[in-house]
Write a protein that holds these residues in place. Structure first.
Motif, PDB file in Angstrom:
ATOM      1  N   PHE A 100       0.818  -1.188   0.209  1.00 31.23           N
ATOM      2  CA  PHE A 100       0.076   0.048  -0.090  1.00 31.23           C
ATOM      3  C   PHE A 100       0.972   1.143   0.000  1.00 31.23           C
ATOM      4  O   PHE A 100       1.879   1.233   0.730  1.00 31.23           O
ATOM      5  CB  PHE A 100      -0.829   0.072   1.124  1.00 31.23           C
ATOM      6  N   VAL A 101       0.507   2.144  -0.823  1.00 28.90           N
ATOM      7  CA  VAL A 101       1.285   3.595  -0.803  1.00 28.90           C
ATOM      8  C   VAL A 101       0.017   4.445  -0.900  1.00 28.90           C
ATOM      9  O   VAL A 101      -0.678   4.584  -1.796  1.00 28.90           O
ATOM     10  CB  VAL A 101       2.113   3.830  -2.097  1.00 28.90           C
ATOM     11  N   PHE A 102       0.194   5.604  -0.014  1.00 27.66           N
ATOM     12  CA  PHE A 102      -0.949   6.439   0.115  1.00 27.66           C
ATOM     13  C   PHE A 102      -0.272   8.079   0.240  1.00 27.66           C
ATOM     14  O   PHE A 102       1.021   8.098   0.726  1.00 27.66           O
ATOM     15  CB  PHE A 102      -1.637   6.298   1.397  1.00 27.66           C
ATOM     16  N   HIS A 103      -0.928   8.813  -0.424  1.00 26.81           N
ATOM     17  CA  HIS A 103      -0.491  10.364  -0.333  1.00 26.81           C
ATOM     18  C   HIS A 103      -0.285  10.745   1.159  1.00 26.81           C
ATOM     19  O   HIS A 103      -1.167  10.391   2.084  1.00 26.81           O
ATOM     20  CB  HIS A 103      -1.442  11.244  -0.929  1.00 26.81           C
ATOM     21  N   PRO A 104       0.840  11.511   1.517  1.00 22.63           N
ATOM     22  CA  PRO A 104       0.961  12.055   2.720  1.00 22.63           C
ATOM     23  C   PRO A 104      -0.195  12.539   3.574  1.00 22.63           C
ATOM     24  O   PRO A 104      -0.671  12.317   4.547  1.00 22.63           O
ATOM     25  CB  PRO A 104       1.968  12.915   3.023  1.00 22.63           C
ATOM     26  N   GLU A 105      -1.021  13.445   2.810  1.00 23.07           N
ATOM     27  CA  GLU A 105      -2.170  14.038   3.294  1.00 23.07           C
ATOM     28  C   GLU A 105      -3.342  13.216   3.724  1.00 23.07           C
ATOM     29  O   GLU A 105      -4.046  13.590   4.455  1.00 23.07           O
ATOM     30  CB  GLU A 105      -2.487  15.236   2.370  1.00 23.07           C
ATOM     31  N   SER A 106      -2.947  11.924   3.159  1.00 19.73           N
ATOM     32  CA  SER A 106      -4.323  10.784   3.522  1.00 19.73           C
ATOM     33  C   SER A 106      -3.738   9.907   4.856  1.00 19.73           C
ATOM     34  O   SER A 106      -4.736   9.143   5.162  1.00 19.73           O
ATOM     35  CB  SER A 106      -4.281  10.111   2.392  1.00 19.73           C
TER      36      SER A 106
END
Length: 186
Positions: A100-106
């Protein structure tokens, strides 16, 4: 074995990527903070185009090395939050891996957890996997904690086993078996 997409949760839609997702994927994959603990460095626009092309390809998920990467978007707004991937390690042994890889703001909203639960469900319940692992750089404590919250157990801590980005790094391996998933899901 067939599987159905998209996957919808209370807050998310996990769906195949489209050509229109290029800008969101570029924002994700070209971010140095996002790539910090990943196997790749921040990507160039051309590398992101190649990455998107791979995500657009249909995969049956029945052959070693295949991977299904799904965009995780907010149901309410369609905002791209990140992505989750399920890899086939061995079709014969019915083993896979999640990532999994998510945007920092998420971060900090439970989106990665919500999406990862559905990826485990896909792997165990639709694809009939027997075992799913998660591997990560030991310094990535947030991701290690997420795997623990998913009910995965840490099976290994490999000391300085990979030379990544100019340094030797430790790797943690977490795992869950299908029967553990069944017990967790009740």
């Amino acid at each position: 074995m067939p599987f159905s997409l998209p996957i919808e949760t209370d807050r998310l839609i996990l769906r195949r990527y489209t050509e229109a997702d290029y800008d969101d994927l570029l924002k994700l994959q070209s971010n140095d903070d996002v790539a910090r603990f990943l196997l790749y460095d921040a990507k160039t626009p051309e590398q992101v185009r190649e990455s998107l092309a791979g995500r657009l390809a249909d995969v049956a998920m029945d052959t070693d090395g295949q991977a299904l990467t799904l965009a995780a978007v907010l149901r309410e707004t369609g905002q791209h939050l990140g992505e989750v991937t399920l890899f086939v390690h061995s079709a014969e042994h019915r083993s896979g891996e999640i990532g999994f890889v998510f945007h920092p703001e998420s971060h900090g909203h439970g989106y990665a957890s919500e999406a990862s639960v559905e990826l485990l469900r896909l792997g165990f319940e639709q694809l009939g996997m027997h075992r799913i692992i998660g591997r990560l750089d030991h310094r990535n404590t947030s991701s290690a904690n997420l795997l623990r919250r998913l009910g995965m157990r840490q099976e290994a801590h490999f000391v300085r086993n990979e030379f990544l980005k100019g340094e030797w790094t430790d790797e943690l391996v977490f795992a869950m078996l299908a029967d553990e998933w069944t017990r967790r899901s009740k």
